[in-house]
Design a protein around this motif. Structure first.
Motif, short mmCIF file in Angstrom:
data_model
loop_
_atom_site.label_atom_id
_atom_site.label_comp_id
_atom_site.label_asym_id
_atom_site.label_seq_id
_atom_site.Cartn_x
_atom_site.Cartn_y
_atom_site.Cartn_z
N GLY A 1 0.81 -1.21 0.00
CA GLY A 1 0.00 0.00 0.00
C GLY A 1 0.84 1.26 0.00
N ARG A 2 1.92 1.26 0.78
CA ARG A 2 2.77 2.45 0.85
C ARG A 2 3.38 2.77 -0.52
NH1 ARG A 2 3.56 6.26 5.03
NH2 ARG A 2 3.05 4.52 6.40
N HIS A 3 3.96 1.76 -1.17
CA HIS A 3 4.58 1.99 -2.48
C HIS A 3 3.53 2.28 -3.55
CE1 HIS A 3 8.61 1.19 -1.14
NE2 HIS A 3 8.29 -0.01 -0.70
N ALA A 4 2.39 1.59 -3.49
CA ALA A 4 1.33 1.85 -4.45
C ALA A 4 0.80 3.27 -4.29
CB ALA A 4 0.19 0.84 -4.28
N GLY A 5 0.71 3.74 -3.04
CA GLY A 5 0.24 5.10 -2.80
C GLY A 5 1.18 6.15 -3.35
N VAL A 6 2.48 5.96 -3.16
CA VAL A 6 3.45 6.89 -3.71
C VAL A 6 3.37 6.88 -5.24
CG1 VAL A 6 5.91 7.42 -3.96
CG2 VAL A 6 5.00 6.73 -1.73
N ALA A 7 3.26 5.69 -5.81
CA ALA A 7 3.14 5.58 -7.27
C ALA A 7 1.90 6.29 -7.77
CB ALA A 7 3.11 4.10 -7.69
N TRP A 8 0.79 6.11 -7.08
CA TRP A 8 -0.48 6.76 -7.47
C TRP A 8 -0.32 8.28 -7.44
CZ3 TRP A 8 -5.32 4.56 -8.67
CH2 TRP A 8 -6.41 5.44 -8.69
N HIS A 9 0.30 8.78 -6.37
CA HIS A 9 0.49 10.22 -6.20
C HIS A 9 1.36 10.79 -7.32
CE1 HIS A 9 0.54 13.60 -3.11
NE2 HIS A 9 1.36 14.04 -4.06
N LEU A 10 2.48 10.12 -7.60
CA LEU A 10 3.39 10.60 -8.64
C LEU A 10 2.73 10.52 -10.01
CD1 LEU A 10 6.82 9.06 -7.55
CD2 LEU A 10 5.81 11.26 -6.91
N ALA A 11 2.00 9.44 -10.28
CA ALA A 11 1.32 9.30 -11.57
C ALA A 11 0.29 10.39 -11.76
CB ALA A 11 0.67 7.92 -11.66
N ASP A 12 -0.41 10.74 -10.68
CA ASP A 12 -1.40 11.81 -10.73
C ASP A 12 -0.74 13.14 -11.10
OD1 ASP A 12 -4.14 11.91 -10.56
OD2 ASP A 12 -4.18 12.57 -8.49
N ASP A 13 0.41 13.41 -10.49
CA ASP A 13 1.14 14.65 -10.79
C ASP A 13 1.61 14.67 -12.24
OD1 ASP A 13 0.81 15.70 -8.30
OD2 ASP A 13 2.89 15.51 -7.66
N LEU A 14 2.18 13.57 -12.71
CA LEU A 14 2.67 13.51 -14.08
C LEU A 14 1.53 13.65 -15.08
CD1 LEU A 14 5.24 10.60 -13.67
CD2 LEU A 14 5.78 13.02 -13.93
N ALA A 15 0.36 13.09 -14.73
CA ALA A 15 -0.78 13.14 -15.64
C ALA A 15 -1.24 14.58 -15.89
CB ALA A 15 -1.94 12.31 -15.08
N VAL A 16 -1.07 15.45 -14.90
CA VAL A 16 -1.45 16.86 -15.08
C VAL A 16 -0.70 17.45 -16.27
CG1 VAL A 16 -1.38 19.16 -14.05
CG2 VAL A 16 -2.06 17.19 -12.67
N MET A 17 0.59 17.11 -16.38
CA MET A 17 1.41 17.69 -17.44
C MET A 17 1.30 16.93 -18.77
SD MET A 17 2.47 20.35 -16.18
CE MET A 17 2.26 20.99 -14.51
N GLU A 18 0.41 15.95 -18.80
CA GLU A 18 0.11 15.25 -20.05
C GLU A 18 -1.32 15.54 -20.49
OE1 GLU A 18 0.98 11.35 -18.57
OE2 GLU A 18 2.98 11.34 -19.46
#
Length: 335
Positions: A216-233
């Motif tokens: 959950g911890r690593h999946a949460g960090v991945a989700w957060h980072l993916a969300d941020d990157l998606a803004v710039m796409e």
């Protein structure tokens, strides 16, 4: 403007099985009642934070973790487990909503929603006055596994540290390390709680609980980072709104943080957006500079590392369809 994840609508809930889908849909009414019920100010609109029709990943994680751990334990059989799991799934979503309310209260000046969020928090702090946080604690207290209350408190401690970090990032662009710490303390902490609590309900041992917590911890960090990157796409027609949504929470962006280390213009544009209206041409310039700096490629590499660590943590569990569903979910984040 609703407060939403850029990747949440793409959660492949159809692959999770009819029983899981049905149970997730039943949680929506309970979430609406708890988020907007007694204790909330009259001008607080829970629909801003609970967009209809959007799959809620945190309850999904509770349900899948409970089922995956139960398949591993074999002889686990809590009679009241379905009701308990539903309560804890709601508690996990309430923790997520509490973070959104807090960040909205610290967001850009002005606006009815910001005033409503600040009113909801009150003057004594986010933990003491936020009724959603208190209800999450109450739901967890009724669970037959007393360790769940400790898990909630651990998550709240991580979230509080994340709040302190968020407030320290003012009039500057956060470093990539700070954004990753914030991702671990916000999304990572809530995902950790969701997965760990599912394992506890199923009667999982320390190895299973710990493995799902790490997942959950690593999946949460991945989700957060993916969300941020998606803004710039984001496509041109939605780019300004996507940036405004992030800024309304005073939330740093991982792509911007990486890019600011390579291009000072990225930093200047982001700070200008925080302090004034967003020009569409400048928004496009920001996105293009981030692409030209190679930020999205580097960000995806960090994202892949987090998803790999999450998938590796699942090795503590016996093979099962629900373990496979957890693996599929985190693998899709990187896509």
């Amino acid at each position: 403007m609703s407060v939403r994840s850029r990747i949440g609508p793409h959660l492949d809930i159809e692959s999770l099985g009819s029983e899981v889908r049905d149970r997730i849909q039943k949680l929506d009414a309970a979430l609406q009642d708890l988020a907007g019920g007694e204790g909330a100010p009259e001008d607080f609109d829970p629909h801003v934070y609970l967009a209809p029709g959007i799959p809620r990943v945190r309850p999904v994680l509770v349900l899948l973790s409970e089922r995956a751990a139960r398949a591993h334990v074999k002889d686990a059989a809590l009679v009241e487990s379905e009701t308990v799991t539903a309560d804890v799934a709601v508690a996990a979503e309430l923790l997520h909503l509490a973070i959104l309310v807090h960040d909205r209260a610290l967001g850009l000046p002005g606006g009815r929603r910001r005033r409503a969020a600040r009113k909801l928090l009150g003057a004594v702090g986010w933990l003491g006055a936020n009724h959603m946080t208190l209800r999450a604690l109450e739901l967890s207290r009724h669970a037959p596994t007393p360790e769940l209350v400790g898990d909630v408190l651990d998550a709240l401690r991580d979230i509080a540290e994340g709040h302190a970090l968020s407030q320290s990032i003012d009039n500057r662009v956060a470093s990539p390390t700070e954004v990753e710490e914030l991702a671990a303390g916000y999304t990572g902490a809530v995902f950790d709680f969701a997965c760990r609590s599912g394992a506890r309900i199923a009667g999982g041992d320390r190895q299973v609980v710990g493995g799902l917590g790490r997942y959950g911890r690593h999946a949460g960090v991945a989700w957060h980072l993916a969300d941020d990157l998606a803004v710039m796409e984001t496509p041109d027609y939605d780019l300004v709104e996507a940036i405004e949504e992030r800024l309304s929470k005073r939330s740093p962006n991982y792509a911007v943080s990486l890019g600011a280390e390579r291009d000072e213009r990225i930093r200047d544009l982001w700070l200008a957006f925080r302090n004034g209206p967003i020009d569409e041409l400048q928004a496009r310039e920001l996105r293009q500079r981030i692409v030209d700096a190679g930020v999205l490629i580097e960000g995806r590499r960090h994202l892949a590392q987090q998803t790999w660590r999450a998938r590796r943590a699942l090795h503590a569990l016996s093979p099962s369809p629900d373990r496979d569903a957890l693996d599929h979910l985190v693998a899709n984040i990187a896509k």
